[in-house]
Design a protein around this motif. Structure first.
Motif, PDB file in Angstrom:
ATOM      1  N   THR A   1       0.869  -1.343   0.060  1.00 37.65           N
ATOM      2  CA  THR A   1      -0.017  -0.010   0.009  1.00 37.65           C
ATOM      3  C   THR A   1       0.867   1.115  -0.191  1.00 37.65           C
ATOM      4  O   THR A   1       2.293   0.985   0.336  1.00 37.65           O
ATOM      5  CB  THR A   1      -1.050   0.111   1.293  1.00 37.65           C
ATOM      6  OG1 THR A   1      -0.096   0.019   2.384  1.00 37.65           O
ATOM      7  CG2 THR A   1      -1.594  -1.143   1.256  1.00 37.65           C
ATOM      8  N   THR A   2       0.267   2.337  -0.377  1.00 36.02           N
ATOM      9  CA  THR A   2       1.079   3.677  -0.468  1.00 36.02           C
ATOM     10  C   THR A   2       0.524   4.472   0.803  1.00 36.02           C
ATOM     11  O   THR A   2       0.869   5.694   0.921  1.00 36.02           O
ATOM     12  CB  THR A   2       0.794   4.308  -1.862  1.00 36.02           C
ATOM     13  OG1 THR A   2      -0.628   4.428  -1.797  1.00 36.02           O
ATOM     14  CG2 THR A   2       1.304   3.659  -2.913  1.00 36.02           C
ATOM     15  N   ASN A   3       0.012   3.834   1.777  1.00 38.18           N
ATOM     16  CA  ASN A   3      -0.684   4.649   2.944  1.00 38.18           C
ATOM     17  C   ASN A   3       0.650   5.409   3.659  1.00 38.18           C
ATOM     18  O   ASN A   3       0.522   6.679   4.035  1.00 38.18           O
ATOM     19  CB  ASN A   3      -1.289   3.774   3.903  1.00 38.18           C
ATOM     20  CG  ASN A   3      -2.593   3.091   3.449  1.00 38.18           C
ATOM     21  OD1 ASN A   3      -3.122   3.768   2.311  1.00 38.18           O
ATOM     22  ND2 ASN A   3      -2.994   2.126   4.247  1.00 38.18           N
TER      23      ASN A   3
ATOM     24  N   LEU B   1       3.334   6.768   2.368  1.00 37.39           N
ATOM     25  CA  LEU B   1       3.909   7.713   1.590  1.00 37.39           C
ATOM     26  C   LEU B   1       2.656   8.947   1.648  1.00 37.39           C
ATOM     27  O   LEU B   1       3.066  10.245   1.689  1.00 37.39           O
ATOM     28  CB  LEU B   1       4.047   7.375  -0.003  1.00 37.39           C
ATOM     29  CG  LEU B   1       5.157   6.621  -0.223  1.00 37.39           C
ATOM     30  CD1 LEU B   1       5.292   6.287  -1.646  1.00 37.39           C
ATOM     31  CD2 LEU B   1       6.352   7.422   0.218  1.00 37.39           C
ATOM     32  N   GLU B   2       1.360   8.564   1.601  1.00 40.20           N
ATOM     33  CA  GLU B   2       0.257   9.537   1.794  1.00 40.20           C
ATOM     34  C   GLU B   2       0.490  10.010   2.954  1.00 40.20           C
ATOM     35  O   GLU B   2       0.160  11.331   2.907  1.00 40.20           O
ATOM     36  CB  GLU B   2      -0.928   8.702   1.389  1.00 40.20           C
ATOM     37  CG  GLU B   2      -1.212   8.310  -0.079  1.00 40.20           C
ATOM     38  CD  GLU B   2      -2.507   7.420  -0.235  1.00 40.20           C
ATOM     39  OE1 GLU B   2      -3.398   7.407   0.782  1.00 40.20           O
ATOM     40  OE2 GLU B   2      -2.534   6.869  -1.393  1.00 40.20           O
ATOM     41  N   ASN B   3       0.606   9.461   4.057  1.00 39.98           N
ATOM     42  CA  ASN B   3       0.550  10.105   5.327  1.00 39.98           C
ATOM     43  C   ASN B   3       1.930  11.228   5.438  1.00 39.98           C
ATOM     44  O   ASN B   3       1.798  11.961   5.971  1.00 39.98           O
ATOM     45  CB  ASN B   3       0.994   9.253   6.391  1.00 39.98           C
ATOM     46  CG  ASN B   3      -0.365   8.347   6.881  1.00 39.98           C
ATOM     47  OD1 ASN B   3      -1.386   8.759   6.324  1.00 39.98           O
ATOM     48  ND2 ASN B   3      -0.199   7.092   7.312  1.00 39.98           N
TER      49      ASN B   3
ATOM     50  N   ASN C   1       3.263  12.764   2.746  1.00 42.60           N
ATOM     51  CA  ASN C   1       2.806  13.826   1.920  1.00 42.60           C
ATOM     52  C   ASN C   1       1.736  14.783   2.845  1.00 42.60           C
ATOM     53  O   ASN C   1       1.970  16.117   2.581  1.00 42.60           O
ATOM     54  CB  ASN C   1       2.226  13.470   0.550  1.00 42.60           C
ATOM     55  CG  ASN C   1       3.339  12.863  -0.026  1.00 42.60           C
ATOM     56  OD1 ASN C   1       4.535  13.213  -0.078  1.00 42.60           O
ATOM     57  ND2 ASN C   1       3.044  11.835  -1.090  1.00 42.60           N
ATOM     58  N   SER C   2       0.921  14.360   3.448  1.00 45.98           N
ATOM     59  CA  SER C   2      -0.233  15.087   3.959  1.00 45.98           C
ATOM     60  C   SER C   2       0.607  15.824   5.249  1.00 45.98           C
ATOM     61  O   SER C   2       0.275  16.952   5.568  1.00 45.98           O
ATOM     62  CB  SER C   2      -1.454  14.420   4.668  1.00 45.98           C
ATOM     63  OG  SER C   2      -1.012  13.266   5.492  1.00 45.98           O
TER      64      SER C   2
END
Length: 125
Positions: free
Chosen positions: A70-72, A74-76, A78-79
C-alpha cells in the motif's frame, strides 16, 4: 489507474475482473490480453507496463505484505508535509523549504525506527 482508462459503464465489470486476477502475475497477463481483445488498449498497456513491479512485495515475509503493497505511508508523509508547511505560507528561499521538509522526514524516520509495529525486520514466518 487502469479503471480511469475504461468507459464508466464498464468499470464495474473490469474492476471485478481486476480483483479476481490480482492473485498472480500470470492471471494479470491473461487479463491484459483479454482487455486488449476487447479494445481497451490503454488499460492493457498499463497492466503490461507495470506487471513486473506489481508483485515485488512478495519477496518479503508475508506478515509485511500489507505494509509494503500500500501507499498509505507515503500518503501520510505527504499530508504531514502539507500540513506543516501550509501555515508558513511563502518561504524566503528554496533552502528554507528544504530545511523544513528534511526535519519532517527526520522526525518520521525516528518514529519508524522507534515504532517496531510498522515493519518488524526481526520476525519471520
Amino acid at each position: 489507474n487502469v479503471l480511469k482508462t475504461i468507459p464508466v459503464k464498464q468499470r464495474g465489470e473490469i474492476n471485478q475482473l481486476l480483483n479476481e486476477h490480482m492473485e498472480s502475475s500470470h492471471l494479470l497477463a491473461n487479463l491484459a490480453v483479454d482487455l486488449e481483445t476487447r479494445g481497451f488498449d490503454r488499460a492493457s498497456g498499463l497492466i503490461e507496463k507495470n506487471l513486473p513491479c506489481l508483485f515485488n512485495y512478495q519477496a518479503f515475509p508475508t506478515h509485511q505484505w500489507i505494509k509494503l503493497r500500500t501507499t498509505n505511508t507515503l500518503e501520510n508523509i505527504n499530508s504531514l508535509i502539507k500540513r506543516r508547511t501550509r501555515p508558513i505560507g511563502a518561504f524566503p528561499n528554496n533552502q528554507s523549504v528544504l530545511r523544513v521538509i528534511v526535519n519532517i522526514l527526520m522526525d518520521m524516520n525516528e518514529e519508524f525506527t522507534v515504532d517496531k509495529r510498522h515493519i518488524d525486520l526481526e520476525r519471520y514466518d
